[in-house]
Design an enzyme around this catalytic site. Structure first.
Site, PDB file in Angstrom:
ATOM      1  N   ARG A  62       0.835  -1.222   0.000  1.00  0.00           N
ATOM      2  CA  ARG A  62       0.000   0.000   0.000  1.00  0.00           C
ATOM      3  C   ARG A  62       0.866   1.267   0.000  1.00  0.00           C
ATOM      4  NH1 ARG A  62      -2.530  -4.046  -0.317  1.00  0.00           N
ATOM      5  NH2 ARG A  62      -4.680  -4.383   0.356  1.00  0.00           N
ATOM      6  N   ALA A 107       6.361   9.772  24.548  1.00  0.00           N
ATOM      7  CA  ALA A 107       5.120   9.770  23.777  1.00  0.00           C
ATOM      8  C   ALA A 107       5.380   9.947  22.280  1.00  0.00           C
ATOM      9  CB  ALA A 107       4.218  10.881  24.292  1.00  0.00           C
ATOM     10  N   ASP A 166      17.159   6.368  24.775  1.00  0.00           N
ATOM     11  CA  ASP A 166      16.371   6.905  25.883  1.00  0.00           C
ATOM     12  C   ASP A 166      17.045   6.534  27.193  1.00  0.00           C
ATOM     13  OD1 ASP A 166      13.249   8.010  26.250  1.00  0.00           O
ATOM     14  OD2 ASP A 166      14.144   7.040  28.011  1.00  0.00           O
ATOM     15  N   ARG A 189      -0.127   7.499  26.972  1.00  0.00           N
ATOM     16  CA  ARG A 189       0.248   8.083  25.670  1.00  0.00           C
ATOM     17  C   ARG A 189       1.441   7.422  24.997  1.00  0.00           C
ATOM     18  NH1 ARG A 189       2.069  10.432  29.941  1.00  0.00           N
ATOM     19  NH2 ARG A 189       4.195  11.215  30.061  1.00  0.00           N
ATOM     20  N   LYS A 219      13.048   2.158  28.656  1.00  0.00           N
ATOM     21  CA  LYS A 219      12.178   2.444  27.507  1.00  0.00           C
ATOM     22  C   LYS A 219      12.794   2.004  26.187  1.00  0.00           C
ATOM     23  CE  LYS A 219       9.631   6.283  29.502  1.00  0.00           C
ATOM     24  NZ  LYS A 219       9.298   7.714  29.414  1.00  0.00           N
ATOM     25  N   THR A 235      18.889  19.357  25.458  1.00  0.00           N
ATOM     26  CA  THR A 235      19.321  18.277  24.564  1.00  0.00           C
ATOM     27  C   THR A 235      18.965  18.602  23.119  1.00  0.00           C
ATOM     28  OG1 THR A 235      18.820  16.812  26.410  1.00  0.00           O
ATOM     29  CG2 THR A 235      19.400  15.765  24.337  1.00  0.00           C
ATOM     30  N   CYS A 266      18.048  29.571  14.616  1.00  0.00           N
ATOM     31  CA  CYS A 266      17.624  30.702  13.790  1.00  0.00           C
ATOM     32  C   CYS A 266      16.334  31.282  14.372  1.00  0.00           C
ATOM     33  CB  CYS A 266      17.319  30.245  12.374  1.00  0.00           C
ATOM     34  SG  CYS A 266      18.750  29.854  11.381  1.00  0.00           S
ATOM     35  N   CYS A 278       5.288  18.919  30.413  1.00  0.00           N
ATOM     36  CA  CYS A 278       4.173  17.977  30.533  1.00  0.00           C
ATOM     37  C   CYS A 278       3.889  17.686  32.001  1.00  0.00           C
ATOM     38  CB  CYS A 278       4.419  16.710  29.734  1.00  0.00           C
ATOM     39  SG  CYS A 278       5.882  15.819  30.207  1.00  0.00           S
ATOM     40  N   CYS A 315      23.998  27.895  12.545  1.00  0.00           N
ATOM     41  CA  CYS A 315      24.151  27.510  11.138  1.00  0.00           C
ATOM     42  C   CYS A 315      24.864  28.569  10.302  1.00  0.00           C
ATOM     43  CB  CYS A 315      22.798  27.124  10.534  1.00  0.00           C
ATOM     44  SG  CYS A 315      21.639  28.467  10.338  1.00  0.00           S
TER      45      CYS A 315
END
Ligand SMILES: [Zn+2]
Length: 349
Positions: A9, A36, A57, A68, A83, A131, A173, A187, A248
């Protein structure tokens, strides 16, 4: 139906076809942070046939993740599986033809080069800006696409950063400095709903499939903001890289170069503090040493247990997790000073 047909597909999608699918099957991506966002992206890209998926992780599965983080089960939470490892097992069950590499590590300036050297693109599943800035520096310096996303409550931001010519703006930027710790919602404070994560992860994965299948021209040069709860969304044109961007344009990779050793920090969404490691430790020797102070279980790369002599605010024992790379997570306090004291007392330096 043979294994070769499982992508039928997807091959039918005009811009992908057999050639695009072959390229997807021979690509290598990294998912940094398997919470999540990372779980949903990993699930979609494993099913899409991405040949090699590196999962990074630092944390373990907990019950509050299950609402979630779609790759994990109650059993993973009960046994506090790392995890990266729990997600890796699940991905292999979903698609046995791909290679999954799990790293139970905290991504820092010190290990980013080793962990991401071979990958074609980087998916952001992180919960902290510090990070993200390390990733942004690394991605720009090494010309690897970096698919940024962040979700809080019912809202999210998504932007694809492509350092190869013609380059798009990078994270710095738009946001030259990382927001100070504690200055923005997390969260932990604002909560999070899974459908918002689904939108952000879908946008990231769709751009990943476009890039991997040779359809860079289909990537929109925009920052997507959405508020799913209030049924609003906007795509902001981000134009050219900012001429004054330290990363950059001036090639000042300060997050890669000056990060040095990471510091102890409270973890987002948890009553816990992470203490960085200073090198590999022998977990079975540590388990022996801690025997008389609590109840510990060793399941490499993790030693987990409760300390009988230290109690959390609600009277429960403090939980101590020690990883092979020398890191420790102390659950039951968000007081960095107390966590450091517990660490010094029971694990030492
Ligand atoms: Zn930039």
């Amino acid at each position: 139906m043979t294994i070769a047909d499982r992508y039928h597909r997807q091959r039918l999608v005009e811009d992908i076809g057999d050639v695009g699918q072959e390229a997807i099957c021979h690509s290598h991506i990294a998912i940094v942070g398997v919470g999540a966002l990372g779980c949903m992206s990993a699930d979609m890209l494993a099913r899409a046939g991405v040949g090699t998926i590196t999962l990074i992780d630092r944390d373990i599965v907990e019950y509050t993740n299950l609402q979630r983080q779609v790759l994990f089960t109650e059993e993973d939470a009960r046994t506090n599986q790392p995890k990266a490892i729990a997600a890796g097992c699940r991905l292999k069950a979903i698609n046995s033809s791909i290679d999954v590499r799990s790293h139970v590590e905290d991504l820092t300036a010190l290990n980013v080069g080793r962990l991401l050297k071979e990958v074609d693109l980087i998916i952001d599943g992180l919960d902290n800006f510090r990070t993200r800035y390390v990733l942004n520096d690394y991605a720009v310096k090494n010309c690897k696409p970096y698919l940024f996303a962040g979700v809080i409550a019912g809202t999210g931001n998504v932007m694809t950063i492509i350092p190869n010519e013609p380059a798009t703006p990078c994270l710095r930027c738009l946001f030259p400095e990382s927001p100070p710790v504690g200055s923005h919602e997390t969260c932990d404070t604002a909560g999070i709903i899974a459908p918002a994560v689904g939108i952000a992860a879908s946008c990231q994965c769709c751009d990943a499939l476009k890039l991997l299948s040779g359809n860079r021209d289909k990537i929109s040069n925009t920052l997507l903001f959405f508020d799913l709860w209030n049924s609003q969304s906007q795509r902001h044109e981000i134009g050219e890289p900012n001429k004054t961007c330290p990363c950059c344009q001036k090639l000042d990779f300060s997050f890669l170069e000056s990060a040095g050793s990471p510091e102890a920090a409270a973890l987002c969404g948890q009553n816990a503090v992470q203490i960085p490691g200073t090198g590999n430790i022998n977990l079975s020797r540590l388990a022996k040493r801690l025997e008389s102070h609590g109840t510990f279980t060793l399941a490499t790369p993790l030693l987990r247990g409760s300390l009988h002599e230290e109690l959390s605010g609600d009277g429960e024992p403090i939980i101590l997790l020690c990883f092979e790379d020398g890191r420790a997570i102390i659950h039951g306090t968000d007081d960095v000073g107390r966590a450091k004291a517990i660490h010094a007392r029971f694990i030492g330096t």
